[in-house]
Design a protein around this motif. Sequence first.
Motif, PDB file in Angstrom:
ATOM      1  N   VAL A 230      38.935  34.918  40.797  1.00  0.00           N
ATOM      2  CA  VAL A 230      39.957  35.633  39.899  1.00  0.00           C
ATOM      3  C   VAL A 230      40.318  34.826  38.843  1.00  0.00           C
ATOM      4  O   VAL A 230      41.023  35.502  37.836  1.00  0.00           O
ATOM      5  CB  VAL A 230      41.188  36.064  41.058  1.00  0.00           C
ATOM      6  CG1 VAL A 230      41.696  34.293  41.264  1.00  0.00           C
ATOM      7  CG2 VAL A 230      42.175  37.078  40.430  1.00  0.00           C
ATOM      8  N   ALA A 234      38.661  38.539  34.314  1.00  0.00           N
ATOM      9  CA  ALA A 234      39.062  39.403  33.234  1.00  0.00           C
ATOM     10  C   ALA A 234      37.972  39.409  32.447  1.00  0.00           C
ATOM     11  O   ALA A 234      37.598  40.433  31.748  1.00  0.00           O
ATOM     12  CB  ALA A 234      40.282  38.820  32.520  1.00  0.00           C
ATOM     13  N   PHE A 249      43.827  44.663  30.176  1.00  0.00           N
ATOM     14  CA  PHE A 249      44.232  43.377  30.211  1.00  0.00           C
ATOM     15  C   PHE A 249      45.066  42.884  29.045  1.00  0.00           C
ATOM     16  O   PHE A 249      45.949  41.898  28.729  1.00  0.00           O
ATOM     17  CB  PHE A 249      43.343  42.413  30.146  1.00  0.00           C
ATOM     18  CG  PHE A 249      42.657  42.118  31.638  1.00  0.00           C
ATOM     19  CD1 PHE A 249      43.228  41.511  32.641  1.00  0.00           C
ATOM     20  CD2 PHE A 249      41.440  42.734  31.801  1.00  0.00           C
ATOM     21  CE1 PHE A 249      42.798  41.411  33.720  1.00  0.00           C
ATOM     22  CE2 PHE A 249      40.864  42.990  33.257  1.00  0.00           C
ATOM     23  CZ  PHE A 249      41.588  42.050  34.420  1.00  0.00           C
ATOM     24  N   TYR A 294      49.308  35.245  39.739  1.00  0.00           N
ATOM     25  CA  TYR A 294      48.173  35.138  39.374  1.00  0.00           C
ATOM     26  C   TYR A 294      47.479  33.673  39.648  1.00  0.00           C
ATOM     27  O   TYR A 294      46.337  33.530  40.195  1.00  0.00           O
ATOM     28  CB  TYR A 294      47.908  35.072  37.837  1.00  0.00           C
ATOM     29  CG  TYR A 294      46.679  34.680  37.060  1.00  0.00           C
ATOM     30  CD1 TYR A 294      45.503  35.611  37.595  1.00  0.00           C
ATOM     31  CD2 TYR A 294      46.689  33.762  36.281  1.00  0.00           C
ATOM     32  CE1 TYR A 294      44.330  34.999  36.890  1.00  0.00           C
ATOM     33  CE2 TYR A 294      45.501  33.377  35.721  1.00  0.00           C
ATOM     34  CZ  TYR A 294      44.386  34.031  35.845  1.00  0.00           C
ATOM     35  OH  TYR A 294      43.115  33.325  35.211  1.00  0.00           O
ATOM     36  N   PRO A 304      37.104  38.085  42.295  1.00  0.00           N
ATOM     37  CA  PRO A 304      38.110  38.965  41.031  1.00  0.00           C
ATOM     38  C   PRO A 304      38.288  40.407  41.617  1.00  0.00           C
ATOM     39  O   PRO A 304      37.873  41.311  40.610  1.00  0.00           O
ATOM     40  CB  PRO A 304      37.486  38.549  39.851  1.00  0.00           C
ATOM     41  CG  PRO A 304      36.035  38.605  40.235  1.00  0.00           C
ATOM     42  CD  PRO A 304      35.998  37.844  41.781  1.00  0.00           C
ATOM     43  N   HIS A 306      39.668  43.908  40.963  1.00  0.00           N
ATOM     44  CA  HIS A 306      40.413  44.177  39.999  1.00  0.00           C
ATOM     45  C   HIS A 306      42.049  44.554  40.379  1.00  0.00           C
ATOM     46  O   HIS A 306      42.804  43.985  39.538  1.00  0.00           O
ATOM     47  CB  HIS A 306      39.858  45.442  39.442  1.00  0.00           C
ATOM     48  CG  HIS A 306      39.977  46.655  40.171  1.00  0.00           C
ATOM     49  ND1 HIS A 306      38.868  47.077  40.887  1.00  0.00           N
ATOM     50  CD2 HIS A 306      41.036  47.763  40.124  1.00  0.00           C
ATOM     51  CE1 HIS A 306      39.469  48.325  41.367  1.00  0.00           C
ATOM     52  NE2 HIS A 306      40.249  48.769  41.053  1.00  0.00           N
ATOM     53  N   TYR A 309      44.743  41.653  39.952  1.00  0.00           N
ATOM     54  CA  TYR A 309      45.503  41.490  38.633  1.00  0.00           C
ATOM     55  C   TYR A 309      46.894  42.509  38.456  1.00  0.00           C
ATOM     56  O   TYR A 309      47.362  42.438  37.323  1.00  0.00           O
ATOM     57  CB  TYR A 309      44.421  41.765  37.430  1.00  0.00           C
ATOM     58  CG  TYR A 309      43.439  40.568  37.655  1.00  0.00           C
ATOM     59  CD1 TYR A 309      43.443  39.411  37.056  1.00  0.00           C
ATOM     60  CD2 TYR A 309      42.182  40.978  38.215  1.00  0.00           C
ATOM     61  CE1 TYR A 309      42.443  38.505  37.113  1.00  0.00           C
ATOM     62  CE2 TYR A 309      41.053  40.108  38.224  1.00  0.00           C
ATOM     63  CZ  TYR A 309      41.202  38.813  37.747  1.00  0.00           C
ATOM     64  OH  TYR A 309      40.147  37.973  37.585  1.00  0.00           O
ATOM     65  N   LEU A 312      50.333  40.596  37.816  1.00  0.00           N
ATOM     66  CA  LEU A 312      50.164  39.936  36.716  1.00  0.00           C
ATOM     67  C   LEU A 312      50.419  40.852  35.434  1.00  0.00           C
ATOM     68  O   LEU A 312      51.115  40.804  34.526  1.00  0.00           O
ATOM     69  CB  LEU A 312      48.903  39.064  36.416  1.00  0.00           C
ATOM     70  CG  LEU A 312      48.830  38.580  35.206  1.00  0.00           C
ATOM     71  CD1 LEU A 312      49.890  37.487  34.799  1.00  0.00           C
ATOM     72  CD2 LEU A 312      47.380  37.842  35.000  1.00  0.00           C
TER      73      LEU A 312
END
Length: 501
Positions: A230, A234, A249, A294, A304, A306, A309, A312
């Motif tokens: 994670v 991105a 992002f 995060y 990670p 998706h 996120y 954040l």
Amino acid sequence: MNRTRHLVPAAAVGVLAAATFLLVRTALVDDAYITLAYARNVALHGTWGLLSDVPSNTATSPLWVLLLAAVTAVVRRPVLALGILHVAIAVGLTLSLTSSARRTRLPAWVGPAAAVAIGVNPLLLSSVGLESAFLVLLVSLLLLTAVAGRPVLFGLVAGAVFLTRMDAGVVIAVVTLLTPAVLRRVFLAVPAALVVVLPWVVWSWYALGSAVPDTVVIKTLQAKWGQYDVTNGAQMYVEVYGLVAVLAFLPVVLGGLGWCVLAATAWTGRRAAREDGPRLWPWLVTGVAGVAHYAALSILGVPPYHWYYAVLIALSTVTAVATLGLLFRDVELRPVGLGAGLAAVVLVVASTGANLRAGTPWPIAPIQTNWAEPSRYTQIATDVQAVLRERGGPQHVTSPGEIGHLAYVCDCVVDYFADPARVQPMIDEVEADASPTARRLLELNFTHRDRDAAPVPVAGDLFRFDRGTEPPEARGLPTWPVSTTWDMAVSDIVLLPAGGL
């Protein structure tokens, strides 16, 4: 009249949310169907489980499942229930952020503008069905109760946040520690939070065999995806999805810049010193809370996914829009609302352009990591169910590694998410490797677990082979080719005999 003026933008955001749901309803990611299956089984069968007749404890977000199940019990269709809640959440987010903006002397348009920016983000749209949007709404309500200085309400909302995602406890901690009005009266907030949390935790401990969902153990054992977790996920999504991921992002960067502007303004005190100046600390806290969530996930080292996120990105978006509200405090609703609408159109077009050739609604989410398109999983599940009925005997098969959509369609696929007996070896492994203190906590958590339960009998195993690697014995067995934007190479899912070839 003033109240009606603020309801109009909320209604407009609700219309936009309804439009986005029509776009994504056929492109829900596989884990969203885990939630939908849980909600359906609770509402229609009275079973807390991924399968209608096998209780399990792998729903990461108990409160979201309960809310979705409550609406499903009325409308009888989980996807319709999800659509209703999707719109309601967007409207609630608009109203809560608008109220926070007014209380902190920022323009009321901050609320709808932030809700629109969140509502069209490609990553958040790709998370519809999961608890992400609901969690963002609850965090916005947490912010509102903090701004209002209402510790009891803050505690109640904090309990709801915790039951929606337990790792969001770090968000609660940050907002509490950085909100003097709450911190001074935390002795009122904590009991209120416990009133919300304890009934579920105690029931889950006794009835489901663990106070904390089994997914904590499952995620603990999951490794990185190659070099990615994670922390740097991105980068991975940008490499795979390009501009769509950049747009997803981008609010994190804008929110960081906005936070610096807010902090500099608060530090100099030039605006805050005015009697009618804005109160900036809540928006600074919002940005810190998103980064803290995060950071917590990064320390845990989880893969990670998706939707990890979402907090954040959403809180960064709120921070960025609040900064615009600070810089343009005297701008009326109409021109800024028009600008936000135009920005929303640009974002929607940019994030969905790659999928428009396939038609609308979307055949697949713009950001996802599944092995097959949703329509393909529907076909596989339907075919497997027909095969099992024709053969007789056990009416379940093991999953090929993704279970949500298959189990939702046919109620016939099992793995460690659906069968507590299949997660037991993972629990044993974690306990064996844990420190003495951690082991005692794990044993306490699983005090009422049936560790000797027999696994659900299966008639076969779904297995995913890279195209061309199937053994000769697999020829003639039920086979389905699969491919998605995540992995463009064609694979085959084969229904093998129980125990493999």
